[in-house]
Design an enzyme around this catalytic site. Structure first.
Site, PDB file in Angstrom:
ATOM      1  N   PRO A 191       4.074  -4.448   4.345  1.00 24.86           N
ATOM      2  CA  PRO A 191       4.837  -4.906   3.190  1.00 24.86           C
ATOM      3  C   PRO A 191       5.060  -3.764   2.198  1.00 24.86           C
ATOM      4  O   PRO A 191       4.121  -3.054   1.831  1.00 24.86           O
ATOM      5  CB  PRO A 191       3.941  -5.991   2.595  1.00 24.86           C
ATOM      6  CG  PRO A 191       3.106  -6.466   3.733  1.00 24.86           C
ATOM      7  CD  PRO A 191       2.874  -5.255   4.580  1.00 24.86           C
ATOM      8  N   GLU A 192       6.318  -3.576   1.800  1.00 24.18           N
ATOM      9  CA  GLU A 192       6.652  -2.548   0.828  1.00 24.18           C
ATOM     10  C   GLU A 192       6.954  -3.223  -0.505  1.00 24.18           C
ATOM     11  O   GLU A 192       6.744  -4.422  -0.662  1.00 24.18           O
ATOM     12  CB  GLU A 192       7.816  -1.706   1.344  1.00 24.18           C
ATOM     13  CG  GLU A 192       7.476  -0.972   2.644  1.00 24.18           C
ATOM     14  CD  GLU A 192       8.559  -0.011   3.103  1.00 24.18           C
ATOM     15  OE1 GLU A 192       9.468   0.305   2.320  1.00 24.18           O
ATOM     16  OE2 GLU A 192       8.498   0.428   4.267  1.00 24.18           O
ATOM     17  N   HIS A 237      -8.099 -15.641  10.496  1.00 30.95           N
ATOM     18  CA  HIS A 237      -7.567 -14.558   9.659  1.00 30.95           C
ATOM     19  C   HIS A 237      -7.346 -14.974   8.206  1.00 30.95           C
ATOM     20  O   HIS A 237      -6.833 -14.185   7.413  1.00 30.95           O
ATOM     21  CB  HIS A 237      -6.254 -14.044  10.243  1.00 30.95           C
ATOM     22  CG  HIS A 237      -6.382 -13.537  11.646  1.00 30.95           C
ATOM     23  ND1 HIS A 237      -7.306 -12.588  12.005  1.00 30.95           N
ATOM     24  CD2 HIS A 237      -5.706 -13.860  12.778  1.00 30.95           C
ATOM     25  CE1 HIS A 237      -7.196 -12.327  13.303  1.00 30.95           C
ATOM     26  NE2 HIS A 237      -6.238 -13.084  13.786  1.00 30.95           N
ATOM     27  N   ARG A 267      -5.193  -7.869  10.244  1.00 27.43           N
ATOM     28  CA  ARG A 267      -5.746  -6.539  10.489  1.00 27.43           C
ATOM     29  C   ARG A 267      -6.741  -6.094   9.423  1.00 27.43           C
ATOM     30  O   ARG A 267      -7.400  -5.074   9.577  1.00 27.43           O
ATOM     31  CB  ARG A 267      -4.612  -5.518  10.632  1.00 27.43           C
ATOM     32  CG  ARG A 267      -3.693  -5.819  11.812  1.00 27.43           C
ATOM     33  CD  ARG A 267      -2.712  -4.718  12.090  1.00 27.43           C
ATOM     34  NE  ARG A 267      -3.379  -3.516  12.573  1.00 27.43           N
ATOM     35  CZ  ARG A 267      -2.728  -2.410  12.930  1.00 27.43           C
ATOM     36  NH1 ARG A 267      -1.400  -2.369  12.862  1.00 27.43           N
ATOM     37  NH2 ARG A 267      -3.389  -1.357  13.352  1.00 27.43           N
ATOM     38  N   ARG A 292       9.575  21.676  -5.298  1.00 28.10           N
ATOM     39  CA  ARG A 292       8.985  21.009  -4.132  1.00 28.10           C
ATOM     40  C   ARG A 292       9.678  21.476  -2.863  1.00 28.10           C
ATOM     41  O   ARG A 292      10.915  21.394  -2.751  1.00 28.10           O
ATOM     42  CB  ARG A 292       9.116  19.493  -4.255  1.00 28.10           C
ATOM     43  CG  ARG A 292       8.506  18.895  -5.510  1.00 28.10           C
ATOM     44  CD  ARG A 292       6.994  18.861  -5.444  1.00 28.10           C
ATOM     45  NE  ARG A 292       6.517  18.003  -4.386  1.00 28.10           N
ATOM     46  CZ  ARG A 292       6.343  16.680  -4.515  1.00 28.10           C
ATOM     47  NH1 ARG A 292       6.622  16.087  -5.670  1.00 28.10           N
ATOM     48  NH2 ARG A 292       5.881  15.962  -3.525  1.00 28.10           N
TER      49      ARG A 292
END
Length: 276
Positions: A2-3, A94, A112, A157
């Site tokens: 998930p972002e 879970h 997980r 950078r």
């Protein structure tokens, strides 16, 4: 994983149900997440009212009088609203934590177990000073993030621009999927050294990031494997990807086959014709 859009979708989904609600109990069935779930959460939060639900980067912040719960969904975590706290469905293997309120419950599921549920006491100061939050970059959907901020953050950078976005020190929450999509919309190669980003291109990329994230939130995020919103519904922004996970398929703009490379052990997708 998930972002930011998926985390914001979760925040918007749970907040109307739980803000202002009083905690009846906290059931921790498995405390072995990325970091151990703190002992005594039930004692800390029982009887406390949830003041509100905010977000910093990919962290959800649930505020109570004694402090804040920090929730990170990790790779496979979800928070679901369960409407009947007196008759909760049986927990699966879970389903690790239930935050039970008087009129609903939140269930944290994480196959997980790379996510996190932590507590930051108010006596320790502002939650934004927590070690996991203090070094995060500016929020991309606020007025604080713009082309000038992005341009300044990339000076000197040498790392590729996509890697600079993923690092989270310039702007927070732009993960792998949305970095690839934003760079495509801005017409910028993911391999461009960040320090070579010009001011005009920085303006274009900053706006593309805002547009992509906003569109993803509007469509419920992306569901590639495990993510579902707080109501159990899958996101569908993945149906509108221009480049991500489309290696070998024709570019939706020019028809050139989309290429896939690896940067920093993460897959990158781009159009070699549209992105320079």
């Amino acid at each position: 994983m998930p972002e930011l859009p998926e985390v914001e979708v979760t925040r918007r989904g749970i907040a109307p149900h739980v803000a202002g609600e009083r905690v009846a109990r906290v059931d921790v069935r498995n405390a072995s997440l990325r970091w151990p779930v703190p002992d005594g959460l039930d004692t800390l939060l029982r009887g406390e009212t949830l003041v509100g639900v905010t977000r910093r980067g990919k962290y959800l912040l649930l505020e109570y009088a004694p402090g804040w719960l920090l929730v990170h969904l990790g790779m496979t975590g979800t928070l679901r609203v369960l409407p009947e706290p007196q008759a909760l469905p049986s927990a699966g293997v879970h389903d690790h934590i239930d935050l039970v309120f008087e009129r609903c419950a939140l269930r944290y599921r994480d196959p997980r177990r790379f996510g996190a549920v932590l507590f930051h006491p108010r006596s320790a100061g502002d939650v934004l000073a927590h070690p996991l939050l203090a070094s995060l970059g500016v929020e991309p959907l606020t007025d604080d993030f713009d082309g000038e901020r992005l341009y300044a953050g990339t000076r000197g950078r040498t790392v590729a621009i996509k890697q600079a976005l993923l690092a989270g020190s310039i702007v927070v929450g732009v993960g792998n999927i949305y970095a690839s999509e934003s760079l495509f919309r801005a017409g910028i190669s993911p391999r461009l050294p960040a320090g070579k980003l010009s001011r005009p291109r920085a303006e274009k990329l900053a706006q593309a990031i805002k547009d992509v994230l906003a569109a993803a939130i509007e469509k419920g995020g992306s569901t590639l494997r495990d993510f579902v919103g707080s109501d159990g519904n899958r996101g569908y922004f993945q149906q509108e990807y221009f480049v991500y996970d489309r290696a070998g398929q024709p570019c939706r703009v020019c028809g050139t086959p989309i290429r896939q490379i690896v940067q920093g052990q993460r897959s990158t997708f781009f159009c070699p014709h549209c992105q320079k």
